[in-house]
Design an enzyme around this catalytic site. Structure first.
Site, PDB file in Angstrom:
ATOM      1  N   ASP A 132     -17.044  37.315 155.841  1.00 50.98           N
ATOM      2  CA  ASP A 132     -17.695  35.737 155.155  1.00 50.98           C
ATOM      3  C   ASP A 132     -15.981  34.714 154.918  1.00 50.98           C
ATOM      4  O   ASP A 132     -14.701  34.717 155.516  1.00 50.98           O
ATOM      5  CB  ASP A 132     -18.046  36.836 153.705  1.00 50.98           C
ATOM      6  CG  ASP A 132     -17.333  36.385 152.523  1.00 50.98           C
ATOM      7  OD1 ASP A 132     -16.188  36.602 152.362  1.00 50.98           O
ATOM      8  OD2 ASP A 132     -18.313  36.659 151.732  1.00 50.98           O
ATOM      9  N   HIS A 185     -14.248  63.031 156.797  1.00 49.42           N
ATOM     10  CA  HIS A 185     -15.502  63.739 155.914  1.00 49.42           C
ATOM     11  C   HIS A 185     -17.145  63.467 156.119  1.00 49.42           C
ATOM     12  O   HIS A 185     -18.042  63.700 156.167  1.00 49.42           O
ATOM     13  CB  HIS A 185     -15.212  64.413 154.118  1.00 49.42           C
ATOM     14  CG  HIS A 185     -14.711  64.829 154.337  1.00 49.42           C
ATOM     15  ND1 HIS A 185     -13.681  64.589 153.111  1.00 49.42           N
ATOM     16  CD2 HIS A 185     -13.256  65.223 155.031  1.00 49.42           C
ATOM     17  CE1 HIS A 185     -12.457  66.158 152.979  1.00 49.42           C
ATOM     18  NE2 HIS A 185     -12.627  66.079 154.333  1.00 49.42           N
ATOM     19  N   GLY A 193     -19.849  43.418 148.479  1.00 46.44           N
ATOM     20  CA  GLY A 193     -21.050  42.552 148.647  1.00 46.44           C
ATOM     21  C   GLY A 193     -20.940  43.230 150.371  1.00 46.44           C
ATOM     22  O   GLY A 193     -22.280  42.954 150.911  1.00 46.44           O
ATOM     23  N   MET A 194     -20.357  43.661 150.915  1.00 46.28           N
ATOM     24  CA  MET A 194     -20.212  43.416 152.469  1.00 46.28           C
ATOM     25  C   MET A 194     -20.633  45.038 152.621  1.00 46.28           C
ATOM     26  O   MET A 194     -21.505  45.600 153.227  1.00 46.28           O
ATOM     27  CB  MET A 194     -19.416  43.496 153.462  1.00 46.28           C
ATOM     28  CG  MET A 194     -18.769  42.062 153.887  1.00 46.28           C
ATOM     29  SD  MET A 194     -19.849  41.113 155.141  1.00 46.28           S
ATOM     30  CE  MET A 194     -19.053  39.936 155.203  1.00 46.28           C
ATOM     31  N   HIS A 212     -19.402  69.081 155.973  1.00 46.53           N
ATOM     32  CA  HIS A 212     -19.363  67.807 156.254  1.00 46.53           C
ATOM     33  C   HIS A 212     -20.739  67.184 157.255  1.00 46.53           C
ATOM     34  O   HIS A 212     -21.526  66.787 157.130  1.00 46.53           O
ATOM     35  CB  HIS A 212     -18.642  66.925 156.919  1.00 46.53           C
ATOM     36  CG  HIS A 212     -17.311  67.095 155.925  1.00 46.53           C
ATOM     37  ND1 HIS A 212     -16.934  67.271 154.653  1.00 46.53           N
ATOM     38  CD2 HIS A 212     -15.812  67.379 156.439  1.00 46.53           C
ATOM     39  CE1 HIS A 212     -16.084  67.548 154.154  1.00 46.53           C
ATOM     40  NE2 HIS A 212     -15.216  68.265 155.456  1.00 46.53           N
ATOM     41  N   CYS A 252     -14.796  41.100 153.207  1.00 44.54           N
ATOM     42  CA  CYS A 252     -15.125  39.726 152.316  1.00 44.54           C
ATOM     43  C   CYS A 252     -14.263  39.272 151.466  1.00 44.54           C
ATOM     44  O   CYS A 252     -13.142  40.323 151.719  1.00 44.54           O
ATOM     45  CB  CYS A 252     -16.435  39.507 151.817  1.00 44.54           C
ATOM     46  SG  CYS A 252     -17.098  41.469 150.321  1.00 44.54           S
ATOM     47  N   THR A 272     -13.852  40.877 148.089  1.00 47.94           N
ATOM     48  CA  THR A 272     -13.749  42.278 147.500  1.00 47.94           C
ATOM     49  C   THR A 272     -13.927  43.640 148.496  1.00 47.94           C
ATOM     50  O   THR A 272     -14.054  45.223 148.109  1.00 47.94           O
ATOM     51  CB  THR A 272     -14.568  42.466 146.381  1.00 47.94           C
ATOM     52  OG1 THR A 272     -15.625  42.459 146.680  1.00 47.94           O
ATOM     53  CG2 THR A 272     -14.277  41.386 145.829  1.00 47.94           C
TER      54      THR A 272
HETATM   55  C1  RB5 Z   1     -17.341  35.546 148.061  1.00 47.63           C
HETATM   56  O1  RB5 Z   1     -17.080  34.838 146.611  1.00 47.63           O
HETATM   57  C2  RB5 Z   1     -17.659  36.715 147.127  1.00 47.63           C
HETATM   58  O2  RB5 Z   1     -18.377  36.711 146.596  1.00 47.63           O
HETATM   59  C3  RB5 Z   1     -17.521  37.204 148.507  1.00 47.63           C
HETATM   60  O3  RB5 Z   1     -16.280  37.202 149.384  1.00 47.63           O
HETATM   61  C4  RB5 Z   1     -17.311  38.981 148.155  1.00 47.63           C
HETATM   62  O4  RB5 Z   1     -16.341  39.070 147.136  1.00 47.63           O
HETATM   63  C5  RB5 Z   1     -18.939  39.485 147.619  1.00 47.63           C
HETATM   64  O5  RB5 Z   1     -18.363  40.953 147.284  1.00 47.63           O
END
Ligand code: RB5
Length: 148
Positions: free
Chosen positions: A8, A98, A70-71, A133, A65, A67
């Protein structure tokens, strides 16, 4: 090996770094964006890429992304996907050995490009250990087959 890559708006720079790494390693890949400078929604990238890996069109997927969280949450909703969120090299090696993970997620607001390259490189070259595994992964697949 064929890799599907996407991010993203929060992961553009590390995605570019990973694209360079894939070229250096001579690994075939397709970059599915995003191209935008404005805000996009990570599930719009994670879900189609995860489906391409689950269908066998691609062997592996890498998602970035802000963090990585989210992905990874979105990718793991797709049947057959085992996506690992990794911000250290130990986990990158262990999750291939694993969990036989077929997708990797990282967060550009968490780690820098150098570490991201190292993590991706270890994850891409790491082998699944099999053995005990297999059965553990088999239990996840069994659950997916029953409930998803
Ligand atoms: C976008 O602002 C942020 O929420 C996204 O990149 C990610 O970190 C979501 O988990």
């Amino acid at each position: 090996m064929k890799v599907a890559l996407a991010s993203d708006h929060g992961g553009i720079h590390i995605r570019q770094e990973i694209a360079k790494l894939l070229e250096e390693l001579n690994i075939e890949y397709v970059d599915f964006g995003c191209d935008c400078e404005t805000s996009v929604d990570y599930p719009d990238y994670a879900l189609p890429v995860a489906e391409k890996v689950a269908s066998g069109e691609f062997d592996r997927g890498i998602l970035i992304c802000g963090t990585g969280i989210g992905m990874s949450i979105a990718a793991n909703k797709v049947k057959g996907i085992r996506c690992a969120l990794c911000h250290d090299t130990f986990s990158a090696k262990a999750t291939r050995a694993h969990n036989d993970t077929n997708m990797l997620a990282m967060g550009e607001r968490v780690i820098g490009p150098g570490l991201a390259r190292e993590i991706a490189s270890i994850w891409l070259t790491g082998e699944f250990e099999g053995g005990r595994h297999e059965g553990r992964i088999g239990k996840i697949t069994e659950y997916e087959n029953k409930h998803l």
